[in-house]
Design a protein around this motif. Structure first.
Motif, short mmCIF file in Angstrom:
data_model
loop_
_atom_site.label_atom_id
_atom_site.label_comp_id
_atom_site.label_asym_id
_atom_site.label_seq_id
_atom_site.Cartn_x
_atom_site.Cartn_y
_atom_site.Cartn_z
N LEU A 1 0.87 -1.18 0.00
CA LEU A 1 0.00 0.00 0.00
C LEU A 1 0.90 1.22 0.00
O LEU A 1 1.69 1.43 0.93
N ILE A 2 0.81 2.02 -1.04
CA ILE A 2 1.71 3.17 -1.23
C ILE A 2 0.90 4.45 -1.10
O ILE A 2 -0.17 4.59 -1.70
N ALA A 3 1.42 5.39 -0.31
CA ALA A 3 0.68 6.63 -0.03
C ALA A 3 1.66 7.78 0.13
O ALA A 3 2.88 7.59 0.21
N LEU A 4 1.12 8.99 0.18
CA LEU A 4 1.92 10.17 0.43
C LEU A 4 2.54 10.08 1.82
O LEU A 4 1.87 9.76 2.80
N ALA A 5 3.83 10.34 1.91
CA ALA A 5 4.51 10.32 3.21
C ALA A 5 4.12 11.55 4.03
O ALA A 5 3.95 12.64 3.49
N LYS A 6 3.98 11.35 5.33
CA LYS A 6 3.64 12.45 6.25
C LYS A 6 4.67 12.46 7.38
O LYS A 6 4.44 11.89 8.46
N PRO A 7 5.82 13.11 7.14
CA PRO A 7 6.92 13.08 8.12
C PRO A 7 6.52 13.64 9.48
O PRO A 7 7.05 13.20 10.51
N ASP A 8 5.60 14.58 9.52
CA ASP A 8 5.22 15.21 10.79
C ASP A 8 4.06 14.49 11.49
O ASP A 8 3.69 14.86 12.60
N GLY A 9 3.52 13.49 10.82
CA GLY A 9 2.40 12.77 11.41
C GLY A 9 2.86 11.64 12.31
O GLY A 9 4.06 11.42 12.51
N PRO A 10 1.92 10.88 12.87
CA PRO A 10 2.28 9.73 13.72
C PRO A 10 3.01 8.67 12.89
O PRO A 10 2.82 8.57 11.67
N ARG A 11 3.81 7.88 13.56
CA ARG A 11 4.58 6.85 12.88
C ARG A 11 3.65 5.83 12.24
O ARG A 11 2.72 5.32 12.89
N THR A 12 3.90 5.53 10.97
CA THR A 12 3.05 4.60 10.23
C THR A 12 3.55 3.18 10.41
O THR A 12 4.76 2.93 10.26
N PRO A 13 2.67 2.22 10.73
CA PRO A 13 3.10 0.83 10.84
C PRO A 13 3.72 0.33 9.53
O PRO A 13 3.38 0.82 8.44
N ALA A 14 4.61 -0.65 9.63
CA ALA A 14 5.31 -1.15 8.45
C ALA A 14 4.43 -2.02 7.57
O ALA A 14 4.76 -2.28 6.42
N SER A 15 3.31 -2.50 8.13
CA SER A 15 2.43 -3.38 7.35
C SER A 15 0.98 -3.04 7.62
O SER A 15 0.64 -2.28 8.55
N ILE A 16 0.10 -3.60 6.79
CA ILE A 16 -1.33 -3.38 6.92
C ILE A 16 -2.04 -4.63 6.41
O ILE A 16 -1.56 -5.30 5.48
#
Length: 334
Positions: A167-182
């Motif tokens: 799953l590829i999405a826009l990166a949000k460096p200032d947001g909460p840490r995104t899990p490595a999988s879904i």
């Protein structure tokens, strides 16, 4: 019907004017017009519509043009095969690649052919998978990379690679840490931008959802162009389910982020395909063998990310080896 008439049709279609076409094929315009009229009389249809600006293909003309181009290409392949027998492969090879595979394969293949098959002229064409299938079927392509969805029986084919989808999405460096999988179920619920059916990964995703009894993907836009899809992702319009290689530059730069899809893991199989009815030239057979070896090397080196060489089961391996032999992958140009 004569070969020269086919050449005349192709020339007229390319230039849109009888005078320019006549100049290209080195005949008088009156002679070209006469041959065209003879061919149209034989076929019982008009191939071109005369306009103030020149000539345009009619619908029957468009259908005939594809066959004329394929026949002429096969004639050139036959000529090249005769001259390359017992020697270095020589001639032109037209190779089709889907948009989402181009980033991983196109440049390495061009470089490998130039280095290892210097007498071969490689023409790469990037198309939607549906278009590649049609062109391979009619002989406009010598070889094509297609997605093995279980419906490639009409072609000689050899599975060469399996890619994992993320799953590829826009990166949000200032947001909460995104899990490595879904999970796959959760990925289906995201606002997705996918290739229009039946192209690319769309059939794989929809079939997997049906098999699991999940709701169809929440598609917010159908985009079959990788470049436009990339622009939409960077604009934050949605997310996509794809292998990482088409977006690798943006992933490396931190503009996009990828999450591995789990439960189940989604993959797509990539196959090298050729027509069952049109013999491969020596040059095309050599390029086919080179492609298989190249894909294996790119996987081993980790250059083709989230991918591994296809390892068919025993029954499939027997079929695969037979197809490879028929394609000239195993016994020509060692």
């Amino acid at each position: 019907m004569e070969l020269r008439q086919l050449r005349y049709v192709v020339a007229i279609a390319e230039h849109g004017a009888l005078s320019k076409a006549a100049s290209q094929v080195f005949v008088a315009q009156s002679a070209l017009s006469f041959q065209l009229a003879q061919l149209e009389a034989e076929l019982g249809v008009s191939l071109f519509l005369r306009t103030r600006r020149g000539v345009e293909l009619t619908e029957p003309g468009k259908a005939f043009l594809a066959h004329a181009q394929a026949i002429l290409r096969q004639v050139e392949d036959a000529r090249a095969s005769v001259h390359s027998t017992g020697g270095e492969p020589t001639g032109k090879v037209v190779f089709g690649i889907p948009h989402s595979v181009s980033n991983a394969l196109a440049l390495p293949l061009l470089q490998a052919v130039r280095q290892q098959l210097p007498q071969v002229e490689l023409e790469l064409t990037e198309e939607l998978t549906g278009n590649l299938i049609a062109q391979l079927r009619t002989g406009l392509l010598n070889l094509a990379v297609l997605f093995d969805d279980g419906h490639l029986a009409e072609f000689l084919h050899q599975r060469v690679l399996t890619e994992r989808l993320s799953l590829i999405a826009l990166a949000k460096p200032d947001g909460p840490r995104t899990p490595a999988s879904i999970t796959f179920k959760k990925a289906l619920e995201q606002p997705l931008i996918l290739p229009a059916a039946p192209h690319g990964v769309r059939p794989i995703i929809e079939a997997a959802a049906r098999q699991k009894g999940y709701a169809p993907p929440a598609v917010v836009a159908d985009i079959s162009s990788i470049s436009i899809l990339r622009t939409a992702l960077l604009a934050g319009m949605g997310q996509t389910l794809l292998p990482v290689m088409p977006m690798q530059a943006d992933l490396d730069a931190g503009r996009l982020q990828a999450r591995a899809v789990m439960s189940p893991v989604l993959t797509r199989d990539i196959a090298l395909c050729a027509s069952r009815h049109i013999p491969l030239s020596g040059a095309a057979a050599a390029v086919a063998r080179l492609t298989v070896a190249l894909v294996q090397r790119l996987c081993a080196e980790g250059t083709w990310k989230d991918a591994y060489p296809a390892v068919p089961d025993e029954a499939a391996n027997t079929k695969c080896s037979k197809a490879s032999a028929e394609m000239g992958l195993l016994n020509r140009y060692p």
